[in-house]
Design an enzyme around this catalytic site. Structure first.
Site, PDB file in Angstrom:
ATOM      1  N   GLU A 265     -11.935 -21.460  10.530  1.00 25.76           N
ATOM      2  CA  GLU A 265     -11.479 -21.941  11.834  1.00 25.76           C
ATOM      3  C   GLU A 265     -12.414 -23.026  12.332  1.00 25.76           C
ATOM      4  OE1 GLU A 265     -10.855 -19.212  15.082  1.00 25.76           O
ATOM      5  OE2 GLU A 265     -10.155 -17.616  13.743  1.00 25.76           O
ATOM      6  N   GLU A 319      -0.836 -21.778  22.442  1.00 30.37           N
ATOM      7  CA  GLU A 319      -0.321 -20.407  22.553  1.00 30.37           C
ATOM      8  C   GLU A 319      -0.429 -19.943  24.005  1.00 30.37           C
ATOM      9  OE1 GLU A 319      -1.649 -17.883  19.035  1.00 30.37           O
ATOM     10  OE2 GLU A 319      -2.870 -19.671  18.723  1.00 30.37           O
ATOM     11  N   LYS A 322      -2.249 -16.379  25.333  1.00 30.14           N
ATOM     12  CA  LYS A 322      -3.646 -16.029  25.078  1.00 30.14           C
ATOM     13  C   LYS A 322      -4.388 -15.918  26.405  1.00 30.14           C
ATOM     14  CE  LYS A 322      -5.837 -17.235  21.454  1.00 30.14           C
ATOM     15  NZ  LYS A 322      -6.593 -17.935  20.394  1.00 30.14           N
ATOM     16  N   GLU A 328      -8.429 -21.796  25.759  1.00 27.92           N
ATOM     17  CA  GLU A 328      -7.887 -20.882  24.754  1.00 27.92           C
ATOM     18  C   GLU A 328      -6.396 -21.116  24.497  1.00 27.92           C
ATOM     19  OE1 GLU A 328      -9.183 -18.297  22.758  1.00 27.92           O
ATOM     20  OE2 GLU A 328     -11.020 -19.385  23.228  1.00 27.92           O
TER      21      GLU A 328
END
Length: 467
Positions: A265, A319, A322, A328
């Site tokens: 990541e 997203e 989250k 985030e």
């Protein structure tokens, strides 16, 4: 004799074909997270991946709909066993047998499953750490029963918080309390099975917490003065490579230098809260765009110059479900409607697309990456940087555009009517620009490369360079 010559000729052709087939560049993959209620169907996602040349993807579970959609796509996938299953996997191999039969066997072969990540950043939770290696061993044992162990690797992503020291990179070491009970057993397993260590690396977090001491250019892989490692003299031109070499130094300290590393990541958010310094679309485009170019143009880090960089960007989509800070929910390369958040290359075929210049918000060509810096700037005598005529017109022009643009070289003298316009050739103009950049960077090792379009000379290049 003629038969012998024919045999030798065939061997030569075969050997040449093997050499040509060797990939000297790294690879770019992407993390496909799905903590959202507005994402496209997996079949649409596969089309999106293919249209952008993405051939590797990592998911955080082993979802059947995703694995089915990837069948026949030639896209490799890394699946994950969630942290909450580690204790069950560690206590009984029958559990890992069953997990594989449910989550891997139905899709294997049609879908290319290259690795299983056991948990994610497990060392952050002391309660789960003791289950990790036993779970990895049981999973590998189950793979062997199925004769899959030669095709599917078993590993686990580790956060940089597992390091005791990361600066300077040469001092990299793992936390002492983790080494004997967890780190060494895990590395021994990886070494024995021929697997690799997965590492989650986020320069954004380091920059966000240290904006007073870390240059934004250094964090975004843009041209900068570099940071010298006081321990071994290596000069780092990006925080990403410094973080990665801290991991390599930690491996070296434990005598696991042969264990490879995959960056499972890394990424940069395109939006953030008021105190999330550095978050923004321009910076995200610069970090991810420059990193992709750095990875795909080949070369390793100063401590591992011959190791390819294999990197999974985080993440494919923004997203919306989250938790945590604003950032985030804004790491995506794409919006849920599949439109790009910013335009960057994601494969070798798209390296020439433009990215946003975080400095002036204009469009700038993707930088022509230099190799990792291995030595401090030269101070022993003058040197110059000149164009490599063998690089070809296209590469020279692209490197010239970068040097005179984002690179900050002084290119006014080579404009029409100015003192160094003649000789009016691409090679001469490129040499002037490359040398301007090289001298501006204090002749730092690696600053005269431009993807192979330039090289250093020790004699005044009067025929090519207007001094």
């Amino acid at each position: 004799m003629s038969m012998l010559k024919s045999l030798l000729f065939c061997l030569f052709l075969c050997f040449g074909a093997v050499l040509c087939s060797i990939d000297h560049h790294g690879s770019i993959g992407v993390n496909y997270g799905r903590i959202a209620d507005n994402l496209p169907e997996p079949s649409q996602v596969v089309k999106l991946l293919k249209s952008n040349g993405i051939t590797r993807v990592k998911i955080f579970d082993a979802d059947a709909s995703v694995l089915s959609a990837l069948a026949g796509s030639n896209i490799s996938v890394t699946v994950c066993m969630p942290n909450q299953l580690l204790s069950s996997a560690a206590n009984d191999q029958l559990f890992t047998d069953s997990w594989l039969k449910s989550n891997v066997v139905p899709f294997y072969r049609a879908t290319i499953i290259e690795a299983i990540a056991i948990g994610n950043e497990v060392f952050v939770d002391p309660q789960s750490s003791r289950f990790l290696v036993p779970a990895m061993k049981n999973m590998y044992g189950s793979l062997r029963k199925l004769n899959f162990s030669g095709d599917i690797k078993v590993s686990s992503p580790v956060a940089l918080s597992a390091l005791q020291s990361s600066y300077p990179p040469s001092s990299g070491s793992f936390k002492s309390e983790l080494i004997e009970p967890f780190i060494k057993p895990m590395l021994t397993f990886l070494q024995r099975t021929g697997s690799y260590l997965m590492v989650n690396s986020y320069p954004f977090f380091a920059y966000e917490a240290n904006t007073d001491t870390i240059s934004l250019d250094y964090a975004l892989l843009r041209p900068n003065e570099g940071v010298k490692d006081s321990g071994n003299g290596n000069v780092y031109m990006s925080l990403f490579e410094a973080q990665l070499d801290a991991v390599f130094a930690a491996l070296d300290a434990l005598n696991f230098s042969d264990v490879k590393v995959v960056v499972s990541e890394t990424g940069w958010p395109s939006a953030g809260g008021d105190t999330e310094y550095g978050a923004g679309a321009d910076n995200a485009a610069a970090y991810n765009g420059n990193l992709v170019h750095r990875v795909l143009t080949g070369g390793g880090t100063p401590l591992r110059p011959n190791d390819k960089l294999n990197v999974f960007l985080f993440a494919l989509f923004n997203e919306n479900q989250k938790g945590g800070p604003v950032s985030e929910r804004n790491y995506g390369l794409f919006y849920p409607n599949t439109q790009k958040v910013y335009d960057i290359p994601l494969s070798v075929d798209t390296l020439n697309v433009t990215i946003s210049n975080p400095t002036n918000r204009s469009k700038a060509k993707v930088p022509v990456a230099s190799p990792p810096v291995n030595k401090a700037p030269s101070t022993n005598g003058q040197t110059w940087c000149v164009a490599n005529a063998n690089a070809g017109q296209e590469k020279l022009q692209r490197a010239l555009d970068y040097a005179c643009g984002e690179g900050g070289a002084d290119c006014k003298p080579i404009q029409s009517g100015e003192s160094c316009f003649h000789p009016d050739t691409l090679e001469a103009h490129a040499s002037y620009a490359f040398n301007s950049y090289y001298q501006r960077m204090s002749r730092a090792g690696g600053s005269c490369y431009f993807g192979g379009a330039a090289y250093v000379v020790t004699q005044v290049p009067s025929k090519l360079l207007c001094i």
